[in-house]
Structure formats: structure tokens, C-alpha cells
Motif scaffolding. Structure first.
Motif, PDB file in Angstrom:
ATOM      1  N   GLY A  32       0.811  -1.207   0.000  1.00 28.98           N
ATOM      2  CA  GLY A  32       0.000   0.000   0.000  1.00 28.98           C
ATOM      3  C   GLY A  32       0.849   1.262   0.000  1.00 28.98           C
ATOM      4  O   GLY A  32       0.593   2.197  -0.762  1.00 28.98           O
ATOM      5  N   PHE A  92       0.763   4.001  -2.969  1.00 26.97           N
ATOM      6  CA  PHE A  92       0.429   5.400  -2.699  1.00 26.97           C
ATOM      7  C   PHE A  92       1.604   6.314  -3.063  1.00 26.97           C
ATOM      8  O   PHE A  92       1.415   7.417  -3.588  1.00 26.97           O
ATOM      9  N   ALA A 135       1.615   6.689  -6.812  1.00 26.64           N
ATOM     10  CA  ALA A 135       0.557   7.615  -7.239  1.00 26.64           C
ATOM     11  C   ALA A 135       0.968   9.060  -6.966  1.00 26.64           C
ATOM     12  O   ALA A 135       0.753   9.942  -7.810  1.00 26.64           O
ATOM     13  N   ALA A 136       1.569   9.312  -5.805  1.00 23.10           N
ATOM     14  CA  ALA A 136       2.027  10.669  -5.488  1.00 23.10           C
ATOM     15  C   ALA A 136       3.117  11.114  -6.462  1.00 23.10           C
ATOM     16  O   ALA A 136       3.173  12.292  -6.857  1.00 23.10           O
ATOM     17  N   TYR A 188      -2.530   7.571 -12.961  1.00 20.90           N
ATOM     18  CA  TYR A 188      -2.672   8.045 -11.584  1.00 20.90           C
ATOM     19  C   TYR A 188      -3.919   7.458 -10.924  1.00 20.90           C
ATOM     20  O   TYR A 188      -3.852   6.939  -9.798  1.00 20.90           O
ATOM     21  N   LEU A 219      -4.075   4.964  -7.714  1.00 18.78           N
ATOM     22  CA  LEU A 219      -4.776   5.372  -6.497  1.00 18.78           C
ATOM     23  C   LEU A 219      -5.869   4.369  -6.137  1.00 18.78           C
ATOM     24  O   LEU A 219      -6.003   3.972  -4.971  1.00 18.78           O
ATOM     25  N   ALA A 245      -4.225   1.164  -4.852  1.00 18.73           N
ATOM     26  CA  ALA A 245      -3.675   1.336  -3.500  1.00 18.73           C
ATOM     27  C   ALA A 245      -4.785   1.307  -2.461  1.00 18.73           C
ATOM     28  O   ALA A 245      -4.654   0.673  -1.405  1.00 18.73           O
ATOM     29  N   LEU A 246      -5.886   1.975  -2.750  1.00 22.02           N
ATOM     30  CA  LEU A 246      -7.019   1.958  -1.821  1.00 22.02           C
ATOM     31  C   LEU A 246      -7.589   0.552  -1.664  1.00 22.02           C
ATOM     32  O   LEU A 246      -7.969   0.139  -0.558  1.00 22.02           O
ATOM     33  N   SER A 264      -8.950  13.047  -7.725  1.00 26.38           N
ATOM     34  CA  SER A 264      -8.573  12.152  -6.621  1.00 26.38           C
ATOM     35  C   SER A 264      -9.722  11.993  -5.633  1.00 26.38           C
ATOM     36  O   SER A 264     -10.012  10.880  -5.168  1.00 26.38           O
TER      37      SER A 264
END
Length: 453
Positions: A98, A102, A105-106, A261, A265, A268-269, A426
Motif C-alpha cells: 500500500g 500510494f 501515485a504521489a 494516476y 490510487l 492502492a485503496l 482524486s
């Protein structure tokens, strides 16, 4: 070759986890998995404020019941009621994967912002060649002069930057070089942990295939970027036209970055939050009603962002720098002046800007309607918190857009506006993920309404 190796590793990982953990898979599902339960949180979900609810969304991932569920459910990747986990080997593996996703994605978010900054400073055409693996920057005066001579042959130098000093050239060169190398660094940062997690057997086949697709899209971004830049190195058809990249290619480049992206995201969620937050069937039903509205609004947000890419590609933000009217008119006279008719929506400066204005206001009104229509629903505090933040971000984004326009697109506001578009997207991704339907095992364990103390 890589695909066969990936599939082999993933199948072996799945088999090993099934053999080692299969005997315990029934143990944890006799427990009652619930996000934000009163037993775990200490206070009633109905009485919690929205901020606490959202923070708990992340904090509850570390609760003991979720650790047990993660470990045992990963044995077959699918329990008898349909819950699927994307990461095997327990909560530590989920946390590591995770954090990596994340972080990726950042990094993509920062790439989009840096790309906007590169475009707004007119630095994107400073490097006139491209290699997939990259090259070292000029390190001596002779190398800098050689690069400068290449740039002097470009249409941008001849028509816009004629007489530019070597120091000014170094600035735009470093901007473009940083953007390219930041992207290559992202590829390495993604590939190395991916290989490690595959070797450790943390990643399921489903997750492995999804991440491989995202990695392929990321690798293709470099090619799309050069394809875009190459269009700006060609002589414009008109002697009065300024050299710039094709709006179609710029839009393809930016849209691809948005897709990567959002994919990272969402994934990851899904890794850290395999179940949506729910404490009662009433909250689940409320979330379902929000979802029916949030999904089409998310599509509208995406379309608005894509229309913004056409504004950037046509340099349309530097025309009609008034609001709400466009110059002296509400609708310019030349909005349909191009032939064939469809070209106006992608190449006509007046039409492209008008479209973006209409879409932006429609998006703001739609998100406001989402907030208004859900204000009396029985919702989880995290969902209500997200809706409130989304309407706030939408209002801020429209304000940034208007400010950017009437200020003639300063670099600071233009960059903030592009970052704002991705931030709003996002929030929509997070809202859709938080309101998805729970698994049958969780649904069967929920009471009709939230219990209060």
C-alpha cells in the motif's frame, strides 16, 4: 518473456499460500468484520464528527480483526462469500504494498504538476532529440553550445526566442530535462519494488496483471511524450502561427497520465481497504445512493479535465481573458468557423475555451447537487466528509480557473489549476471507492441501523 515469468511467479505464489494457509480460512470469517464498529472505536458512529470518521478510515486498517481477516482470506484469495484480497501474506505485506502504491501515485501526481510547469514556462521544446534510456546533461561549455545550436534550428527559437541568451536556454533545458528524468526515476522506483514483491509472493495474479498494465502504460508515456514534442519541432503551416505541440497529442499525453494516476490510487485503496467502511445496512444503502450520483459526476470531472488539456494545447487560456463574458460577447461569433464542423471542438480557440467554461460550471453545479441531494441521507461520516471536501475543492478549482484566465495564465496559477484538476479527480476516485458495495460476508453481519451508546 517477461509476461510468462510474471505469470509463473504469480501462480507459484498463489499455490504456496493456498497450501500454507488453507486450513485456517474458515476461522476468521466466524468473526464479525466491521469498519468503525462501536466495540473498536469506543464511541457511536452516528455521533462521530466527519473528520474523525475519515481519519479512522485509515487507522482501522491496523485493527486486529482486519489483520486476521487479511491473513486467512489470502489463502484462496476468495472466501465463500466473495471477498477478494489483492495482497497475500498478511497485514505487513498489505501495508508495504500500500505504501509503495500510494508513493507511486504521489510521484505520478508530481509528474503531472512538473509537466504543467514545463509547458507554462515554454520549456518543452528545448530538447530536440530523445532516447528511451536518457542521457547525461551537458557538462561543459562546449556541450552546452552544441545543445544550444540544435535548439537554434527549431521553429520555436526562430519565431519566438530569437536572440535568447545561453543562460535563458539553460533554464528551459533544465526544466525539460528534469521532467524527463523524473519520469524515468519513477519507472525504476516502480519496477524494483514490484519485482521484490513478486519474489516474496505478496502479489496475487489479479493485482500482478493490473500493475503490469499500469507499468506498460507508464513506459508508453515516454514515447507519447516524445511523439508530442516532435509535433512542436515541425514548421507550422502558417508563417504567422506560433510553434506549439499538437493539442491532440498533448491531450493524449495528459489523459494517459491521469489514467495511470487514477489506476494507481484505486489499486492502492483496494489493497489497504479491501472492504468499504460500513456499520449498518442503512449506511450501506445511503452509500449506494451516493454511488449512483458520484459515478456520472466522476465521468464529468474527467471530461472537464480532458477539455482543459485542449485549452492548454491550443493556448486558448490566453484568449478572451474576461469572465463571465468572452470579450464583449457571451458566445464569440467564430465558434463554428472551422470546417469540418467537428474540428471546432478541438482546434478552434473560441470553441475550446467556451466548452471548458461550460463544463467547469456544470461540474460545480453537479457536485453541489450531489451535496444537496445527500445531505439528509444516513451516511457514514467518512462519506459525508468526502462529499463536503469535494464540493469545496470544486469551488476552489473554478476559482483558480477564473483567476488564471483573467490574469493571463501566470505560471503559478496555471500550475495550481492543473494540480487542482487532479486533486478533484482524486477526491472523486476516493468517494467512488468508499461507497462501493461491501462483500456478502460483511453485509450479512451488519445490523439494520447503526447502534448508539
Amino acid at each position: 518473456m517477461f509476461g510468462r515469468q510474471l505469470a509463473s511467479i504469480l501462480r507459484r505464489s498463489k499455490l504456496q499460500n493456498c497450501l500454507s494457509n488453507g486450513s485456517s480460512s474458515s476461522r476468521v470469517f466466524n468473526q464479525r468484520p466491521r469498519f468503525f464498529s462501536s466495540e473498536l472505536g469506543g464511541s457511536s458512529g452516528a455521533q462521530r464528527n466527519a473528520l474523525y470518521g475519515f481519519r479512522s478510515l485509515i487507522k482501522d486498517f491496523h485493527k486486529p480483526w482486519l489483520r486476521n481477516m487479511s491473513t486467512t482470506a489470502s489463502a484462496t484469495m476468495k472466501n465463500k462469500e466473495g471477498l477478494k484480497l489483492l495482497v497475500t501474506a498478511g497485514p505487513h505485506a498489505q501495508k508495504m504494498v500500500g505504501i509503495w502504491l500510494f508513493g507511486s501515485a504521489a510521484w505520478v501526481f508530481s509528474m503531472v504538476v512538473l509537466g504543467g510547469l514545463t509547458r507554462l514556462t515554454r520549456s518543452g521544446l528545448s530538447m530536440t532529440d530523445w532516447k528511451f534510456t536518457g542521457t547525461l546533461p551537458p557538462l561543459s561549455d562546449e556541450e552546452w553550445l552544441a545543445e544550444f545550436e540544435k535548439y537554434k534550428q527549431s521553429p520555436e527559437y526562430k519565431r519566438i526566442n530569437k536572440g535568447m541568451s545561453i543562460e535563458d536556454f539553460k533554464f528551459i533545458y533544465w526544466m525539460e530535462y528534469a521532467h524527463r528524468m523524473w519520469g524515468r526515476a519513477l519507472g525504476i522506483m516502480f519496477a524494483l519494488p514490484f519485482s521484490y514483491f513478486l519474489r516474496k509472493g505478496y502479489i496475487t495474479l489479479q493485482l500482478g496483471l493490473r500493475l503490469s498494465a499500469l507499468f506498460s502504460l507508464g513506459a508508453g508515456q515516454g514515447l507519447i511524450g516524445w511523439w508530442m514534442v516532435k509535433s512542436g519541432l515541425e514548421e507550422p503551416k502558417s508563417e504567422y502561427a506560433q510553434p506549439r505541440v499538437s493539442p491532440y497529442r498533448l491531450t493524449a499525453h495528459l489523459t494517459s497520465a491521469f489514467v495511470i494516476y487514477c489506476g494507481l490510487l484505486w489499486t492502492a485503496l483496494s489493497v489497504v481497504m479491501p472492504e468499504p467502511p460500513a456499520e449498518s445496512l442503512a449506511w450501506v444503502h445511503g452509500a449506494a445512493k451516493v454511488k449512483r450520483l458520484a459515478l456520472p459526476i466522476s465521468i464529468l470531472v474527467g471530461i472537464t479535465a480532458v477539455s482543459g488539456a485542449f485549452v492548454a494545447g491550443n493556448d486558448a487560456g490566453r484568449a478572451y481573458n474576461t469572465f463571465p463574458m468572452m470579450g464583449d460577447n457571451w458566445i464569440p461569433d467564430d465558434v463554428f468557423s472551422m470546417e469540418p464542423f467537428i474540428r471546432n471542438f478541438f482546434e478552434n480557440t473560441s470553441t475550446v475555451q467556451l466548452d471548458h467554461r461550460i463544463l467547469a460550471i456544470t461540474t460545480l453545479i453537479s457536485i453541489g447537487g450531489l451535496w444537496w441531494s445527500t445531505r439528509k441521507l444516513d451516511l457514514h461520516p467518512a462519506v459525508r466528509f468526502l462529499i463536503g471536501n469535494t464540493i469545496g475543492m470544486a469551488a476552489l478549482q473554478v476559482t483558480l480557473g477564473i483567476s488564471t484566465l483573467i490574469s493571463y495564465v501566470p505560471v503559478s496559477l496555471g500550475t495550481a489549476h492543473q494540480a487542482g484538476a487532479l486533486t478533484l479527480l482524486s477526491l472523486m476516485v476516493l468517494l467512488n471507492h468508499t461507497t462501493r458495495r461491501p462483500s456478502m460476508s460483511l453485509l450479512k453481519s451488519l445490523p439494520p441501523v447503526t447502534r448508539t451508546l
